[in-house]
Design an enzyme around this catalytic site. Structure first.
Site, PDB file in Angstrom:
ATOM      1  N   ASP A 128      53.525  21.660  45.385  1.00 28.69           N
ATOM      2  CA  ASP A 128      53.181  20.750  44.298  1.00 28.69           C
ATOM      3  C   ASP A 128      51.682  20.558  44.132  1.00 28.69           C
ATOM      4  O   ASP A 128      50.900  20.711  45.066  1.00 28.69           O
ATOM      5  CB  ASP A 128      53.858  19.395  44.487  1.00 28.69           C
ATOM      6  N   GLU A 194      55.375  17.422  48.244  1.00 29.20           N
ATOM      7  CA  GLU A 194      54.769  16.912  49.481  1.00 29.20           C
ATOM      8  C   GLU A 194      53.909  15.686  49.205  1.00 29.20           C
ATOM      9  O   GLU A 194      53.800  14.800  50.056  1.00 29.20           O
ATOM     10  CB  GLU A 194      53.931  18.006  50.151  1.00 29.20           C
ATOM     11  N   GLU A 195      53.295  15.631  48.025  1.00 30.71           N
ATOM     12  CA  GLU A 195      52.358  14.549  47.709  1.00 30.71           C
ATOM     13  C   GLU A 195      53.036  13.211  47.471  1.00 30.71           C
ATOM     14  O   GLU A 195      52.362  12.205  47.264  1.00 30.71           O
ATOM     15  CB  GLU A 195      51.509  14.925  46.493  1.00 30.71           C
ATOM     16  N   HIS A 429      41.742  16.758  47.245  1.00 29.10           N
ATOM     17  CA  HIS A 429      42.095  15.744  46.236  1.00 29.10           C
ATOM     18  C   HIS A 429      40.944  15.459  45.269  1.00 29.10           C
ATOM     19  O   HIS A 429      41.114  14.672  44.339  1.00 29.10           O
ATOM     20  CB  HIS A 429      42.598  14.432  46.852  1.00 29.10           C
TER      21      HIS A 429
END
Length: 462
Positions: A128, A194-195, A429
């Site tokens: 993702d 996963e996020e 990020h």
């Protein structure tokens, strides 16, 4: 000389046959079987020829880079990785593997079976992207836009999951090329989300795949994963034993007051003022009430939402944030303190406060034996001076869910290129997160080294 050696190898099984008083003819039949069984562990533990491993890596490097760029240019948010999953499944089928899709949403998995019996292990990559508008200037930068939790956002692989997918696809291709020399079975897992969940509290990612039967017919003896990391230079790596990454909680605090005219605040209860007081009081929880020397804690607010107009004090304010911890008891204590503090402040002002906490990922901890073996493999593959011990990291990873099934080992691959100080490089990020593509080969070599070490014999006890 050969005959005495064969008799020595066969001795244990032949002694058992004598104890059972089997006929002499049976002894003659058992001798070849006894020799074969005695030799089997040595044959099964033989590692693939390093030259063949290097050839398999060299053969897949151009494809790996192309996969990474394609996935980077077409990022998808968690639970929506439809194109990425289809690309992964298509390539795995092209390798002749039986592929399972739709696991826990868009998850994909396949098993590579070696020529001989041996351990069962799992390798995992996450697929993702993040709701981040890319600012790298790359020729294959993402221009994708979508809506996330009611806001229009860009979409970017700002955490390097595009690299993770490409590395594991390349590892799968290399392992298929080497399967005639492998003892054991390897499940490759491509995981969505996963996020974290698009809706707070939703079960997604690793846990959703496990709950959906990922390991129903294949239970690994160990699971492995990696992460590209901007704070390390490309070509280097890092790991640590035991607790590695913090547990991840998403909290939501709803502060309720009483709406009134902004010019007459005394006629209502101001939830924005209450929220501001809670925000300040939160800092004292960590700074004055928790022994952060013994166990680090981070309690942060990421959003505060309230009101629709400049001259109206609203009915409520909503705060959301994250809690990171390395100890379950400390985590429970901080949650209790946050709830108690918020309610006390709200009630003192005539309002109320309601706290909801959802765990997105438990603590990530590397198992001792797997750390020993995996760490040795990383140092052998990357050079001992290029592999460092990582500090505790307050980021989190839902790879930790796999440790509920089998021991795990997770490590980091440097991704910041030459000429950039990793200490100042845009972090994972960031909209400017920039992966040096030499990290792809380093990641692939580390993944294969750890996997082949897990399939081989255990290292000698010091």
């Amino acid at each position: 000389m050969v005959a005495p050696i064969l008799r020595m190898l066969a001795a244990p099984l032949m002694r058992r046959a004598s104890a059972m008083r089997l006929p002499v003819a049976a002894h003659a039949l058992l001798l070849p079987l006894a020799v074969a069984l005695a030799l089997l562990p040595a044959v099964a533990c033989a590692a693939p020829d390093p030259a063949r491993v290097d050839a398999a890596i060299a053969g897949v490097l151009p494809e790996m880079t192309a996969w990474r760029r394609d996935i980077h240019q077409h990022p998808e948010l968690g639970t929506l990785e439809v194109r990425t999953a289809a690309k992964v499944a298509g390539h795995l089928r092209g390798l002749g593997l039986e592929v399972r899709t739709g696991i826990g949403g868009t998850g994909v998995a396949a098993v590579i079976r070696g020529a001989r019996p041996g351990p069962r292990i799992a390798l995992r990559a996450d697929m993702d992207a993040l709701p981040v508008t890319e600012a790298t200037g790359l020729p294959f930068a993402s221009t994708v836009r979508t809506t996330y939790r009611g806001q229009e956002v860009g979409v970017m692989h700002a955490c390097g999951h595009d690299a993770h997918v490409a590395i594991l696809l390349a590892a799968a291709e290399a392992l298929v090329a080497l399967k005639g020399e492998l003892a054991g079975e390897v499940m490759v897992i491509f995981q969505p989300a996963e996020e974290g969940p698009p809706v707070p509290g939703q079960i997604v990612g690793a846990k959703a795949m496990i709950d959906d039967g990922l390991f129903r017919d294949f239970r690994p003896e160990a699971s492995f994963g990696l992460h590209v990391w901007a704070a390390l230079p490309a070509g280097s790596g890092g790991f640590r034993g035991g607790p590695t990454m913090a547990s991840v909680d998403e909290w939501r605090l709803v502060v309720r007051g009483r709406q009134t005219h902004g010019a007459r605040p005394w006629d209502g209860v101001d939830p924005i003022t209450i929220a501001a007081q809670v925000q300040l009081a939160m800092q004292a929880i960590v700074a004055r009430q928790v022994d952060t020397v013994r166990s680090p804690v981070v309690l942060s607010t990421g959003q505060v939402q309230a009101g629709v107009r400049f001259n109206i004090i609203p009915d409520e304010a909503v705060m959301t944030g994250t809690l990171r911890a390395f100890d379950a008891e400390v985590r429970r204590d901080v949650i209790a303190r946050l709830e108690r503090t918020a309610k006390a402040i709200a009630e003192a002002a005539g309002g109320s406060a309601e706290l909801t906490v959802n765990m997105n990922a438990p603590l990530t901890a590397n198992a001792f034996e797997r750390t020993q073996r995996g760490g040795a493999a990383l140092r052998a593959a990357g050079g001992g001076d290029r592999v460092v011990e990582m500090p505790l990291l307050t980021i989190g990873e839902d790879f930790s869910q796999f440790s509920t099934v089998a021991p795990t080992f997770f490590w980091f691959v440097g991704s910041t290129g030459p000429g950039i100080d990793p200490r100042r490089a845009p972090m994972n990020h960031s909209p400017q997160f920039l992966l040096d593509e030499s990290a792809l080969e380093a990641g692939l070599r580390s993944m294969l080294a750890v996997a082949l070490a897990a399939l081989g014999p255990p290292p000698p006890t010091p």
